[in-house]
Scaffold this active site. Sequence first.
Site, short mmCIF file in Angstrom:
data_model
loop_
_atom_site.label_atom_id
_atom_site.label_comp_id
_atom_site.label_asym_id
_atom_site.label_seq_id
_atom_site.Cartn_x
_atom_site.Cartn_y
_atom_site.Cartn_z
N GLU A 129 8.16 13.51 -28.74
CA GLU A 129 6.93 14.29 -28.66
C GLU A 129 7.24 15.68 -28.13
OE1 GLU A 129 4.10 14.81 -29.42
OE2 GLU A 129 2.74 13.10 -29.35
N ASP A 130 6.41 16.64 -28.50
CA ASP A 130 6.55 17.97 -27.91
C ASP A 130 5.98 17.96 -26.49
OD1 ASP A 130 3.98 17.58 -28.88
OD2 ASP A 130 3.80 19.55 -29.80
N ASP A 154 -0.02 15.18 -22.85
CA ASP A 154 -1.12 15.83 -22.12
C ASP A 154 -2.04 14.73 -21.59
OD1 ASP A 154 -2.84 17.94 -21.32
OD2 ASP A 154 -3.91 17.86 -23.21
N PHE A 178 -2.54 25.49 -20.91
CA PHE A 178 -2.23 25.49 -22.33
C PHE A 178 -1.01 26.36 -22.62
CE2 PHE A 178 -2.70 26.69 -26.79
CZ PHE A 178 -2.84 25.44 -27.34
N ARG A 204 4.14 28.48 -33.47
CA ARG A 204 5.19 27.45 -33.43
C ARG A 204 6.58 28.06 -33.54
NH1 ARG A 204 2.55 22.50 -34.01
NH2 ARG A 204 0.85 22.43 -35.51
#
Length: 179
Positions: A103-104, A107, A156, A169
């Site tokens: 996963e990046d 959260d 964020f 990205r």
Amino acid sequence: METVTYQGLEFEPYLTREQIAAQVQRVAGEIVRDYPDGNPLFLCVLNGAFVFAADLFRACELAHAEITFIRFKSYEGTSSTGRVREIMGLTEDIEGRDVIIIEDIVDTGVTAYQLRQMLLERNPRSVKMATLLYKPGSLKLGTPPEYVGFEIPSKFIIGYGLDLDGQARNLSDIYVVKS
Ligand code: IMP
Ligand code: MG
């Protein structure tokens, strides 16, 4: 490094490509140590994780490692919708396999939880998760990821695969929204 602006929001430099590369190497070292003779199946969660996955997968010098991809979407703008949609499913047979989800960012943990549940129904030997970024303050569901590049506050961020509505990205460094 300078600030960058997307959709009228200003972002400031947060993690450099050198800092990211160092943590990718450390996480890869942990994975190689944990799967010395195995052939784990890495499962990259698109879209956000593709940049991290490309670096992590190559840094894991395991002779028999494999990689495949799945696609989920949960974010709109800068906040989670709380719903996760599977857009591109898993085609591989994972029965008896050691699966490492890439996963990046974790959260709320909703995506990670749903994905783990879905994978466990298919009888893998093990399921672990490697994430570049983890916001422990936001976790609402499930267990913390086993391999973490950076623990970060609940703000964020964009870059290195992470987007704001599809953009940013391709930034090589990571930026955080200015507060
Ligand atoms: P979760 O289900 O709330 O844990 O969120 C999972 C997904 O939301 C991640 O895989 C990202 O695609 C996206 N996401 C969460 N936080 C951020 C962020 O700070 N920037 C960009 N995308 C994020
Ligand atoms: Mg993602």
